[in-house]
Design an enzyme around this catalytic site. Sequence first.
Site, PDB file in Angstrom:
ATOM      1  N   ILE A 335       0.861  -1.190   0.000  1.00 57.02           N
ATOM      2  CA  ILE A 335       0.000   0.000   0.000  1.00 57.02           C
ATOM      3  C   ILE A 335       0.894   1.236   0.000  1.00 57.02           C
ATOM      4  O   ILE A 335       1.758   1.399   0.867  1.00 57.02           O
ATOM      5  CB  ILE A 335      -0.921   0.013   1.230  1.00 57.02           C
ATOM      6  CG1 ILE A 335      -1.805  -1.238   1.245  1.00 57.02           C
ATOM      7  CG2 ILE A 335      -1.782   1.279   1.247  1.00 57.02           C
ATOM      8  CD1 ILE A 335      -2.679  -1.361   2.480  1.00 57.02           C
ATOM      9  N   ASP A 351      -6.082   0.281  10.264  1.00 57.09           N
ATOM     10  CA  ASP A 351      -6.687  -1.058  10.295  1.00 57.09           C
ATOM     11  C   ASP A 351      -7.874  -1.146   9.349  1.00 57.09           C
ATOM     12  O   ASP A 351      -8.091  -2.171   8.691  1.00 57.09           O
ATOM     13  CB  ASP A 351      -7.133  -1.396  11.721  1.00 57.09           C
ATOM     14  CG  ASP A 351      -5.960  -1.685  12.647  1.00 57.09           C
ATOM     15  OD1 ASP A 351      -4.831  -1.817  12.148  1.00 57.09           O
ATOM     16  OD2 ASP A 351      -6.188  -1.756  13.870  1.00 57.09           O
ATOM     17  N   GLU A 377       1.865  -3.520   5.799  1.00 57.59           N
ATOM     18  CA  GLU A 377       0.959  -3.188   4.701  1.00 57.59           C
ATOM     19  C   GLU A 377       1.284  -3.973   3.438  1.00 57.59           C
ATOM     20  O   GLU A 377       0.842  -3.618   2.341  1.00 57.59           O
ATOM     21  CB  GLU A 377       1.027  -1.686   4.405  1.00 57.59           C
ATOM     22  CG  GLU A 377       2.346  -1.183   3.837  1.00 57.59           C
ATOM     23  CD  GLU A 377       3.368  -0.810   4.908  1.00 57.59           C
ATOM     24  OE1 GLU A 377       4.264  -0.024   4.585  1.00 57.59           O
ATOM     25  OE2 GLU A 377       3.261  -1.298   6.055  1.00 57.59           O
TER      26      GLU A 377
END
Length: 461
Positions: A335, A351, A377
């Site tokens: 990400i 989250d 991530e």
Amino acid sequence: MTGRVLIVDDDDFSAALLAARLEEDYYDVEMARTGAEAIDFLTHSTVDVVLLDVLMPGMDGFEVCRRLKADPATQTIPVVMVTALDQPADRVRGLEAGADDFLTKPFNAIALLTRVKSLVRLKHTLDELELRVGTVREINMRTDRDNMPLPDTRARTDDDPEHILLIDDDSSTGPMIEAMMPGRVELSSETRDALMLAATGDYDLVIVNLALTSADGLRLVSQLRTLERTRAVPILVIIGPDEETRLLRALDLGANDYLVRPVDGNELAARVRTQVRRKRYSDRLRFVLQKTIELAVTDPLTGLFNRRYLDRHLPALISDAQRRRTPLAALMIDIDYFKQVNDVYGHDGGDAVLTEMSRRIRASLRGLDLCCRYGGEEFVVVLPDSDAAQAAAVAERLRARVTESPFSLGPGRGAVPVTISVGIAAIGPDHMTPEALLKKADQALYEAKRSGRNRVVASAA
């Protein structure tokens, strides 16, 4: 050694006879002359079965049994009460104290050994389940950085009504026994229907009247033990007073307990409670074992498999692909700017993004594809039967799905746009290790991030 048995009896002669018969069958026998001595022995040692005399000075067998069943350290040890008392009320009192069986003197040695053998087998099964649960719990606590909580059992408790299948084709005794029993009872008089019910239902106990006229009751017990669904369900058989040979055969085939006709309602209820309590305890152990194993290989936030699972499963996928000479590819997904999401929106916002990311990844994959949260991530997707070009198409589809709409941060918290960078690697004709495949995908991911993010880059062949 067949098993370890503790004999608790203040009569030295009677205890010596019992010990000699058990030792002939290679049991390891321990002795205690009083209830207090037995309890003290079991605080620092363990056995598979306790043979407990009822009439002893000081603390009688009923009280000893109650104390053993009240202590978590000894509550799973099967207890057989051995006594000259022969009234149904005495048997009920023993069963209500927690005894697993009640043998009346003088007893048949073969009957005793059959019961001991059955209970030792049961104890070993419970011990193995407890050991596995303990091992998985230890692994979770030692290796899981998030210190994942253990699962709720969500299984039936001892307070829930019993669900019992009664198999009896006697039009008079069947309904009478059904009326005596607590909980929910289903009466079946047809063997074929009974097997179908047992295989599809969720029963705490099956009761078989061995006096069936339409079928062989012993064969039915054997069939119940071979069905996967009923293999762990306790079986209680009802037998005539002079059918010891058939009873021993039933116990040998896997029946857990028995009642002699005419059936006493109080004793029936007590034996049902004993069997159901034991069944639910083993069910809870199996449930916890299954769920803790799932926790050991599952990321608790996203529900995806974790890195531990990937490390164990990826070698098998690569080996299978190379054996079948089929392609296989891996995506390494990261990400973009995820640290900023955490800094601006907090870890609960982060989250929420991770959870939504896992949902969108799953929505872009086939059922046979493997998706794992690799750490932080980062995610890894393994695509069996997919070459680099097919993997690139999947990665582009996933990248577009991520960018098509912002990620919700929760009720009233708005949404945030998210992009991903993806690196692709595929196995070649030569042998490739899992480490090499993931390293190539990671290098491609680094190139995707270095060249501007929000893009897909394939590793050089």
